[in-house]
Design a protein around this motif. Structure first.
Motif, PDB file in Angstrom:
ATOM      1  N   ARG A 168      -6.262   9.502  10.712  1.00  0.00           N
ATOM      2  CA  ARG A 168      -7.254   8.471  10.365  1.00  0.00           C
ATOM      3  C   ARG A 168      -7.383   7.445  11.484  1.00  0.00           C
ATOM      4  NH1 ARG A 168      -5.815   5.460   5.140  1.00  0.00           N
ATOM      5  NH2 ARG A 168      -7.840   4.537   5.499  1.00  0.00           N
ATOM      6  N   THR A 169      -6.264   7.033  12.021  1.00  0.00           N
ATOM      7  CA  THR A 169      -6.278   6.025  13.074  1.00  0.00           C
ATOM      8  C   THR A 169      -7.001   6.551  14.309  1.00  0.00           C
ATOM      9  OG1 THR A 169      -4.173   5.184  12.260  1.00  0.00           O
ATOM     10  CG2 THR A 169      -4.827   4.524  14.469  1.00  0.00           C
ATOM     11  N   ALA A 214     -10.746   6.574  13.659  1.00  0.00           N
ATOM     12  CA  ALA A 214     -11.294   5.221  13.625  1.00  0.00           C
ATOM     13  C   ALA A 214     -11.408   4.644  15.038  1.00  0.00           C
ATOM     14  CB  ALA A 214     -10.423   4.323  12.749  1.00  0.00           C
ATOM     15  N   LEU A 219     -14.030   0.626  10.820  1.00  0.00           N
ATOM     16  CA  LEU A 219     -13.665   0.365   9.425  1.00  0.00           C
ATOM     17  C   LEU A 219     -14.319   1.358   8.467  1.00  0.00           C
ATOM     18  CD1 LEU A 219     -13.758  -3.534   9.336  1.00  0.00           C
ATOM     19  CD2 LEU A 219     -11.748  -2.049   9.226  1.00  0.00           C
ATOM     20  N   TRP A 238     -12.419   4.576   8.774  1.00  0.00           N
ATOM     21  CA  TRP A 238     -11.113   4.387   8.130  1.00  0.00           C
ATOM     22  C   TRP A 238     -11.258   4.511   6.613  1.00  0.00           C
ATOM     23  CZ3 TRP A 238      -6.239   4.133   9.832  1.00  0.00           C
ATOM     24  CH2 TRP A 238      -5.262   3.645   8.964  1.00  0.00           C
ATOM     25  N   HIS A 239     -12.310   3.896   6.067  1.00  0.00           N
ATOM     26  CA  HIS A 239     -12.524   3.931   4.620  1.00  0.00           C
ATOM     27  C   HIS A 239     -12.909   5.331   4.138  1.00  0.00           C
ATOM     28  CE1 HIS A 239     -13.729   2.713   0.625  1.00  0.00           C
ATOM     29  NE2 HIS A 239     -14.906   3.267   0.835  1.00  0.00           N
ATOM     30  N   THR A 259     -12.207   8.206   5.389  1.00  0.00           N
ATOM     31  CA  THR A 259     -11.192   9.240   5.578  1.00  0.00           C
ATOM     32  C   THR A 259      -9.901   8.957   4.819  1.00  0.00           C
ATOM     33  OG1 THR A 259     -10.421   8.162   7.598  1.00  0.00           O
ATOM     34  CG2 THR A 259     -12.065   9.917   7.845  1.00  0.00           C
ATOM     35  N   LYS A 260      -9.894   7.950   3.963  1.00  0.00           N
ATOM     36  CA  LYS A 260      -8.658   7.637   3.241  1.00  0.00           C
ATOM     37  C   LYS A 260      -8.386   8.707   2.171  1.00  0.00           C
ATOM     38  CE  LYS A 260     -10.497   4.614  -0.303  1.00  0.00           C
ATOM     39  NZ  LYS A 260     -10.520   3.286  -0.846  1.00  0.00           N
ATOM     40  N   PRO A 261      -7.132   9.061   2.030  1.00  0.00           N
ATOM     41  CA  PRO A 261      -6.798  10.024   0.985  1.00  0.00           C
ATOM     42  C   PRO A 261      -6.883   9.346  -0.374  1.00  0.00           C
ATOM     43  CG  PRO A 261      -4.821   9.304   2.108  1.00  0.00           C
ATOM     44  CD  PRO A 261      -5.985   8.681   2.822  1.00  0.00           C
ATOM     45  N   GLY A 262      -7.220  10.114  -1.366  1.00  0.00           N
ATOM     46  CA  GLY A 262      -7.346   9.520  -2.698  1.00  0.00           C
ATOM     47  C   GLY A 262      -7.372  10.591  -3.754  1.00  0.00           C
ATOM     48  N   LYS A 269      -9.085  13.015  -5.550  1.00  0.00           N
ATOM     49  CA  LYS A 269     -10.319  13.775  -5.458  1.00  0.00           C
ATOM     50  C   LYS A 269     -10.334  14.818  -6.582  1.00  0.00           C
ATOM     51  CE  LYS A 269     -11.132  13.177  -0.598  1.00  0.00           C
ATOM     52  NZ  LYS A 269     -10.056  12.546   0.051  1.00  0.00           N
TER      53      LYS A 269
END
Length: 57
Positions: free
Chosen positions: A2-3, A6, A43, A46-47, A49-52, A54
């Motif tokens: 992610r970094t 970004a 930003l 970054w938002h 590609t955040k894992p969550g 799903k």
């Protein structure tokens, strides 16, 4: 990962913001608007590609 994405998005905005300007303009360099757009792009990546949680259906 992610970094990296970004940072890459921010650098891409800065690169295209600088190379898209005419070389005859005064005040060469990176303007504040380009830096702000780069920060917003980073930003956003970054938002997005955040894992969550799903759905798996």
């Amino acid at each position: 990962m992610r970094t990296f994405l970004a940072v890459l998005a921010g650098l891409a905005v800065i690169y295209f913001g600088v190379t898209g300007r005419s070389s005859t303009e005064e005040g060469g360099g990176v303007s504040g608007g380009v830096v702000l757009l780069a920060l917003l792009a980073a930003l956003l990546v970054w938002h997005l590609t955040k894992p969550g949680n799903k759905p798996v259906d």
